[in-house]
Design a protein around this motif. Structure first.
Motif, PDB file in Angstrom:
ATOM      1  N   HIS A 129       4.353   5.700   5.365  1.00  0.00           N
ATOM      2  CA  HIS A 129       3.962   4.410   4.791  1.00  0.00           C
ATOM      3  C   HIS A 129       5.157   3.485   4.707  1.00  0.00           C
ATOM      4  CE1 HIS A 129       3.135   1.708   1.227  1.00  0.00           C
ATOM      5  NE2 HIS A 129       2.271   1.324   2.148  1.00  0.00           N
ATOM      6  N   VAL A 130       5.018   2.318   5.314  1.00  0.00           N
ATOM      7  CA  VAL A 130       6.012   1.260   5.199  1.00  0.00           C
ATOM      8  C   VAL A 130       5.299   0.099   4.525  1.00  0.00           C
ATOM      9  CG1 VAL A 130       7.546  -0.292   6.459  1.00  0.00           C
ATOM     10  CG2 VAL A 130       7.056   1.990   7.373  1.00  0.00           C
ATOM     11  N   PRO A 131       5.767  -0.342   3.347  1.00  0.00           N
ATOM     12  CA  PRO A 131       5.034  -1.401   2.646  1.00  0.00           C
ATOM     13  C   PRO A 131       4.740  -2.582   3.576  1.00  0.00           C
ATOM     14  CG  PRO A 131       6.797  -0.581   1.271  1.00  0.00           C
ATOM     15  CD  PRO A 131       6.968   0.081   2.609  1.00  0.00           C
ATOM     16  N   GLU A 132       3.467  -2.997   3.613  1.00  0.00           N
ATOM     17  CA  GLU A 132       3.106  -4.101   4.513  1.00  0.00           C
ATOM     18  C   GLU A 132       2.669  -5.345   3.752  1.00  0.00           C
ATOM     19  OE1 GLU A 132      -0.486  -3.709   6.892  1.00  0.00           O
ATOM     20  OE2 GLU A 132      -1.012  -1.890   5.791  1.00  0.00           O
ATOM     21  N   PHE A 133       2.570  -5.254   2.442  1.00  0.00           N
ATOM     22  CA  PHE A 133       2.231  -6.430   1.631  1.00  0.00           C
ATOM     23  C   PHE A 133       3.464  -6.845   0.836  1.00  0.00           C
ATOM     24  CE2 PHE A 133      -1.749  -4.172   2.300  1.00  0.00           C
ATOM     25  CZ  PHE A 133      -2.576  -5.199   2.745  1.00  0.00           C
ATOM     26  N   ALA A 134       3.556  -8.133   0.571  1.00  0.00           N
ATOM     27  CA  ALA A 134       4.731  -8.666  -0.115  1.00  0.00           C
ATOM     28  C   ALA A 134       4.922  -8.018  -1.492  1.00  0.00           C
ATOM     29  CB  ALA A 134       4.606 -10.177  -0.255  1.00  0.00           C
ATOM     30  N   ASP A 135       3.806  -7.615  -2.138  1.00  0.00           N
ATOM     31  CA  ASP A 135       3.906  -7.031  -3.485  1.00  0.00           C
ATOM     32  C   ASP A 135       4.355  -5.568  -3.457  1.00  0.00           C
ATOM     33  OD1 ASP A 135       1.603  -5.622  -2.689  1.00  0.00           O
ATOM     34  OD2 ASP A 135       0.287  -7.138  -3.559  1.00  0.00           O
ATOM     35  N   ASN A 141       1.437   0.413  -2.766  1.00  0.00           N
ATOM     36  CA  ASN A 141       0.902   1.356  -1.797  1.00  0.00           C
ATOM     37  C   ASN A 141      -0.531   1.741  -2.158  1.00  0.00           C
ATOM     38  OD1 ASN A 141       1.732   3.157  -4.004  1.00  0.00           O
ATOM     39  ND2 ASN A 141       1.162   4.799  -2.580  1.00  0.00           N
ATOM     40  N   LEU A 142      -0.901   1.420  -3.396  1.00  0.00           N
ATOM     41  CA  LEU A 142      -2.278   1.648  -3.805  1.00  0.00           C
ATOM     42  C   LEU A 142      -2.757   0.413  -4.555  1.00  0.00           C
ATOM     43  CD1 LEU A 142      -4.314   4.463  -4.742  1.00  0.00           C
ATOM     44  CD2 LEU A 142      -3.934   2.993  -6.694  1.00  0.00           C
ATOM     45  N   ALA A 143      -3.829  -0.186  -4.059  1.00  0.00           N
ATOM     46  CA  ALA A 143      -4.419  -1.354  -4.717  1.00  0.00           C
ATOM     47  C   ALA A 143      -5.920  -1.239  -4.561  1.00  0.00           C
ATOM     48  CB  ALA A 143      -3.919  -2.646  -4.072  1.00  0.00           C
ATOM     49  N   ALA A 144      -6.616  -1.225  -5.694  1.00  0.00           N
ATOM     50  CA  ALA A 144      -8.058  -0.992  -5.640  1.00  0.00           C
ATOM     51  C   ALA A 144      -8.801  -1.946  -6.573  1.00  0.00           C
ATOM     52  CB  ALA A 144      -8.365   0.463  -6.006  1.00  0.00           C
ATOM     53  N   LEU A 146     -12.344  -3.461  -2.991  1.00  0.00           N
ATOM     54  CA  LEU A 146     -11.391  -3.525  -1.883  1.00  0.00           C
ATOM     55  C   LEU A 146     -10.426  -2.388  -2.148  1.00  0.00           C
ATOM     56  CD1 LEU A 146     -10.532  -7.360  -1.897  1.00  0.00           C
ATOM     57  CD2 LEU A 146     -12.407  -6.181  -0.728  1.00  0.00           C
ATOM     58  N   ILE A 147     -10.023  -1.671  -1.113  1.00  0.00           N
ATOM     59  CA  ILE A 147      -9.120  -0.558  -1.380  1.00  0.00           C
ATOM     60  C   ILE A 147      -8.075  -0.376  -0.296  1.00  0.00           C
ATOM     61  CG2 ILE A 147     -10.789   1.135  -0.479  1.00  0.00           C
ATOM     62  CD1 ILE A 147      -9.469   2.965  -2.870  1.00  0.00           C
ATOM     63  N   GLN A 148      -6.846  -0.279  -0.757  1.00  0.00           N
ATOM     64  CA  GLN A 148      -5.708   0.088   0.089  1.00  0.00           C
ATOM     65  C   GLN A 148      -5.126   1.371  -0.467  1.00  0.00           C
ATOM     66  OE1 GLN A 148      -2.124  -2.021  -0.737  1.00  0.00           O
ATOM     67  NE2 GLN A 148      -0.919  -0.684   0.565  1.00  0.00           N
ATOM     68  N   ILE A 149      -5.074   2.416   0.349  1.00  0.00           N
ATOM     69  CA  ILE A 149      -4.292   3.608   0.010  1.00  0.00           C
ATOM     70  C   ILE A 149      -3.298   3.775   1.162  1.00  0.00           C
ATOM     71  CG2 ILE A 149      -4.291   6.059  -0.570  1.00  0.00           C
ATOM     72  CD1 ILE A 149      -7.272   5.851  -1.179  1.00  0.00           C
ATOM     73  N   LEU A 176      -8.111  10.210   4.150  1.00  0.00           N
ATOM     74  CA  LEU A 176      -8.077  10.317   2.685  1.00  0.00           C
ATOM     75  C   LEU A 176      -9.423   9.952   2.056  1.00  0.00           C
ATOM     76  CD1 LEU A 176      -4.645   8.510   2.193  1.00  0.00           C
ATOM     77  CD2 LEU A 176      -5.079  10.933   1.821  1.00  0.00           C
ATOM     78  N   VAL A 177     -10.212   9.153   2.754  1.00  0.00           N
ATOM     79  CA  VAL A 177     -11.404   8.552   2.125  1.00  0.00           C
ATOM     80  C   VAL A 177     -12.677   8.960   2.857  1.00  0.00           C
ATOM     81  CG1 VAL A 177     -10.073   6.609   1.229  1.00  0.00           C
ATOM     82  CG2 VAL A 177     -11.141   6.427   3.503  1.00  0.00           C
TER      83      VAL A 177
END
Ligand SMILES: [Fe+2]
Length: 418
Positions: A279-285, A288-291, A300-303, A346-347
């Protein structure tokens, strides 16, 4: 008839078990929640890019078609023939100039208007429909829709908040985060869970369980309590986002924190191929997990690099389906697309994480069938007012969910928090 709920507490920290099992309550939820003053997540615009494209979806347990008409406009209508009630569109998605019900071939235009009836004028002067039958008036009910950065929401309510007000700055900000550039659809999964739909809504607001139920999360540091992160809600506390930041704890910190926790093992599993976790952070914030979960049915889900939307589809009081749409970005390299697909392990119904949520919900449903007046305890993270927290040992957003649920159902606790 309004059902009375004995909440025991005014902060919704007790939820009686019968709320997951009552048929009459379920029927009222379909009216007051899903057909009430809410914006339901329907689908993504990227799923219907061309005129004539359509996909079927659900609002509560009402089948709905979302389609793009010839002029490019997007419409949503109830997927039920005006004639005898058959589902008009049976495919999950496709492209068609119009929609024809198989039962008696009644025909609907791309915007859901009834435009054709076989033998409408009878045959040789006999039979047929009365001359004054109004096809337009008989057309299926249409939903109002809103397109937020390519995320399509719909409502049955004639008047309600705008979708911008409904999602709030928090929700709109998260939609913009996930959909800041064109996407491409990577695939779908469906997970049928033998539990009430609200148990899934609760699960999405429960950051406490993540590193305890999900051994994969805690072992590999994808989502654990020692990471920086927390819960963030809208002003009404009806939506919530569990979130965590990449590499903000160490294996040693985690080992120490989980050492005293019953049966949590950080070292039981080892991956032979660690590609899944790259995992390489791809969002400015740098999350690594945002749900972000949107009341009542959307997520909306990012893992790591797995990105998706999920829709909760109630299937009667004791079951629901979780419909997941996986996506990447249009400018992803082939390697990144492949990596997102690997991350998708994972999902979904057999996902290394998601399958455990399904099992947890099913064992709650089984064990709560009797003693309906007994209640869950929701105090992790504190009692009283619901608020955002910059830590992960909390289930407070679940109380926000119930507070808004109670408002829409007309069963708020006396003096209940909001
Ligand atoms: Fe979970």
């Amino acid at each position: 008839m309004a059902l009375a709920v004995d909440w025991q507490r005014d902060d919704y920290s007790r939820v009686p078990y019968w709320l997951y099992h009552d048929e009459e309550l379920y029927a009222q939820e379909m009216e007051r929640i899903f057909r009430g003053p809410v914006w339901n997540y329907l689908c993504l615009e990227a799923e219907i890019p061309q005129p004539g494209d359509f996909r079927t979806t659900w609002v509560g347990d009402t089948p709905v078609v979302v389609s793009r008409a010839k002029d490019g406009t997007i419409h949503a209508f109830v997927n039920r023939c005006a004639h005898r009630g058959a589902m008009i569109v049976r495919k999950t998605h496709g492209n068609a100039p119009d929609h024809v019900c198989i039962y008696h071939r009644w025909c609907y235009s791309g915007d859901g208007t009834l435009v054709g009836i076989p033998f409408r004028k009878g045959l040789k002067g006999e039979g047929g429909m009365p001359a004054d039958f109004d096809m337009k008036a008989a057309s299926p009910r249409k939903l109002r829709i809103a397109n937020c950065c390519g995320v399509i929401f719909g409502t049955f309510a004639e008047t309600c908040e705008t979708v911008e007000d409904y999602l709030g700055a928090f929700g709109m900000g998260m939609v913009k985060r996930f959909f800041h550039k064109p996407i491409k659809i990577l695939g779908y999964s469906r997970q049928l869970i033998a539990g009430n739909w609200k148990l899934y809504a609760e699960n999405l607001r429960d950051t406490y369980h993540a590193s305890l139920l999900h051994e994969f999360f805690v072992t590999y540091g994808v989502d654990r309590a020692t990471q920086k992160g927390g819960v963030k809600m809208d002003a009404r506390h009806r939506h919530n986002m569990n979130h965590a930041y990449t590499a903000t704890d160490t294996q040693e910190e985690a080992r120490a924190a989980y050492a005293g926790q019953q049966g949590v093992a950080l070292d039981r599993m080892q991956l032979k191929d660690s590609k899944l976790l790259q995992h390489v952070p791809e969002f400015a914030d740098r999350m690594n997990l945002a749900a972000p979960a949107f009341f009542p049915n959307g997520l909306l889900i990012q893992i790591n690099h797995s990105l998706g939307t999920r829709q909760i589809r109630p299937k009667g009081v004791g079951a629901h389906e979780v419909f997941q749409t996986l996506f990447g970005y249009a400018d992803d390299t082939p390697e990144m697309t492949r990596h997102r697909l690997i991350s998708a392990n994972l999902v979904g119904p057999a996902g290394l994480v998601s399958m455990e949520d399904g099992e947890a919900i099913e064992i709650v449903q089984k064990a709560t069938k009797r003693e309906g007046a007994a209640a869950t305890v929701i105090e992790m993270g504190g009692r009283g007012p619901v608020k955002d927290l910059a830590h992960r040992v909390t289930e407070t957003p679940i109380r926000g969910f119930w507070s808004y649920w109670a408002e829409l159902m007309g069963v708020e606790a006396p003096g209940g928090i909001r």
